[in-house]
Design a protein around this motif. Structure first.
Motif, PDB file in Angstrom:
ATOM      1  N   ALA A   1     -10.000   0.532   7.107  1.00 24.17           N
ATOM      2  CA  ALA A   1      -9.562   0.043   5.796  1.00 24.17           C
ATOM      3  C   ALA A   1     -10.242  -1.250   5.363  1.00 24.17           C
ATOM      4  CB  ALA A   1      -8.047  -0.126   5.771  1.00 24.17           C
ATOM      5  N   ARG A   2     -10.565  -2.094   6.314  1.00 28.30           N
ATOM      6  CA  ARG A   2     -11.290  -3.331   6.013  1.00 28.30           C
ATOM      7  C   ARG A   2     -12.613  -3.306   6.773  1.00 28.30           C
ATOM      8  NH1 ARG A   2      -6.793  -8.152   6.515  1.00 28.30           N
ATOM      9  NH2 ARG A   2      -5.293  -7.298   5.034  1.00 28.30           N
ATOM     10  N   PRO A   3     -13.662  -3.819   6.193  1.00 28.79           N
ATOM     11  CA  PRO A   3     -14.973  -3.735   6.841  1.00 28.79           C
ATOM     12  C   PRO A   3     -15.091  -4.516   8.153  1.00 28.79           C
ATOM     13  CG  PRO A   3     -15.102  -5.020   4.810  1.00 28.79           C
ATOM     14  CD  PRO A   3     -13.728  -4.426   4.870  1.00 28.79           C
ATOM     15  N   ASP A   4     -14.229  -5.516   8.377  1.00 27.15           N
ATOM     16  CA  ASP A   4     -14.301  -6.286   9.622  1.00 27.15           C
ATOM     17  C   ASP A   4     -13.436  -5.707  10.737  1.00 27.15           C
ATOM     18  OD1 ASP A   4     -12.038  -7.023   8.133  1.00 27.15           O
ATOM     19  OD2 ASP A   4     -12.042  -9.071   8.869  1.00 27.15           O
ATOM     20  N   TRP A   5     -12.676  -4.651  10.451  1.00 25.82           N
ATOM     21  CA  TRP A   5     -11.871  -4.028  11.488  1.00 25.82           C
ATOM     22  C   TRP A   5     -12.746  -3.144  12.354  1.00 25.82           C
ATOM     23  CZ3 TRP A   5      -6.930  -1.974   8.613  1.00 25.82           C
ATOM     24  CH2 TRP A   5      -6.163  -3.064   8.193  1.00 25.82           C
TER      25      TRP A   5
ATOM     26  N   SER B   1     -15.794   3.887   9.118  1.00 28.53           N
ATOM     27  CA  SER B   1     -15.218   2.601   8.724  1.00 28.53           C
ATOM     28  C   SER B   1     -13.702   2.703   8.768  1.00 28.53           C
ATOM     29  CB  SER B   1     -15.678   2.186   7.321  1.00 28.53           C
ATOM     30  OG  SER B   1     -15.172   3.086   6.352  1.00 28.53           O
TER      31      SER B   1
ATOM     32  N   TYR C   1       0.815  -1.216   0.000  1.00 31.85           N
ATOM     33  CA  TYR C   1       0.000   0.000   0.000  1.00 31.85           C
ATOM     34  C   TYR C   1       0.851   1.269   0.000  1.00 31.85           C
ATOM     35  CZ  TYR C   1      -3.463  -3.477   1.173  1.00 31.85           C
ATOM     36  OH  TYR C   1      -4.265  -4.585   1.153  1.00 31.85           O
TER      37      TYR C   1
ATOM     38  N   ARG D   1      -4.491 -11.575   8.467  1.00 33.37           N
ATOM     39  CA  ARG D   1      -5.901 -11.893   8.692  1.00 33.37           C
ATOM     40  C   ARG D   1      -6.394 -11.253   9.981  1.00 33.37           C
ATOM     41  NH1 ARG D   1      -5.824 -18.322   7.936  1.00 33.37           N
ATOM     42  NH2 ARG D   1      -4.542 -17.985   9.781  1.00 33.37           N
ATOM     43  N   THR D   2      -7.632 -10.778   9.957  1.00 34.87           N
ATOM     44  CA  THR D   2      -8.244 -10.222  11.155  1.00 34.87           C
ATOM     45  C   THR D   2      -8.381 -11.341  12.175  1.00 34.87           C
ATOM     46  OG1 THR D   2      -9.442  -8.633   9.791  1.00 34.87           O
ATOM     47  CG2 THR D   2     -10.264  -8.973  12.031  1.00 34.87           C
TER      48      THR D   2
ATOM     49  N   ILE E   1      -4.727  -7.519  13.151  1.00 30.69           N
ATOM     50  CA  ILE E   1      -4.397  -8.546  12.162  1.00 30.69           C
ATOM     51  C   ILE E   1      -3.194  -9.350  12.636  1.00 30.69           C
ATOM     52  CG2 ILE E   1      -5.401  -7.344  10.203  1.00 30.69           C
ATOM     53  CD1 ILE E   1      -2.574  -6.468   9.400  1.00 30.69           C
TER      54      ILE E   1
END
Length: 138
Positions: free
Chosen positions: A123-127, A121, A26, A51-52, A46
């Protein structure tokens, strides 16, 4: 780690990275050491595989703080050197007490300055949490 030298004077900017470095694709440094400070980029919950770790806020938070700790160690520092923390959460009402728990687990007197923000939100929706820090360089 890498350095930058500019102009007639020396402006030392050192990039801090750990392995694996999930930020590299990134174009983000995990941390930068400059001007006597270490600026740690936001760290989420992560694991080493990117992975979360869980849907649970405290589990994500503990991993995010552990990731900050890991980056600080790579820069030769620890939480004892931290002067400022930024914590970003997606649900302040649900997780404020958990944030206070995490502060107690990872930070100690004199507590660093802190900014706590609710964001729509990450960067990731599950964070659910992201933690950044500024520390004194040794």
């Amino acid at each position: 780690m890498s350095g930058v030298v500019e102009g007639m004077g020396v402006r030392a900017i050192q990039r801090i990275a750990t392995t694996p470095d999930w930020y590299e694709p990134y174009k983000i440094s995990q941390a930068v050491k400059a001007g006597g400070l270490i600026h740690v980029s936001g760290q989420a919950g992560i694991d080493d595989r990117g992975r979360t770790v869980s849907d649970d806020f405290l589990t994500q938070g503990r991993q995010a703080f552990a990731n900050v700790q890991r980056v600080l160690a790579a820069a030769g520092a620890s939480f004892a050197d931290v002067v400022k923390v930024g914590i970003f959460v997606t649900d302040m009402a649900a997780d404020l007490d958990h944030v206070i728990t995490l502060r107690g687990e990872f930070l100690s007197e004199p507590y660093p300055a802190d900014t706590l923000l609710e964001v729509s939100s990450l960067a990731r929706p599950d964070w659910r949490i992201e933690v950044e820090a500024t520390a004194l360089a040794r």
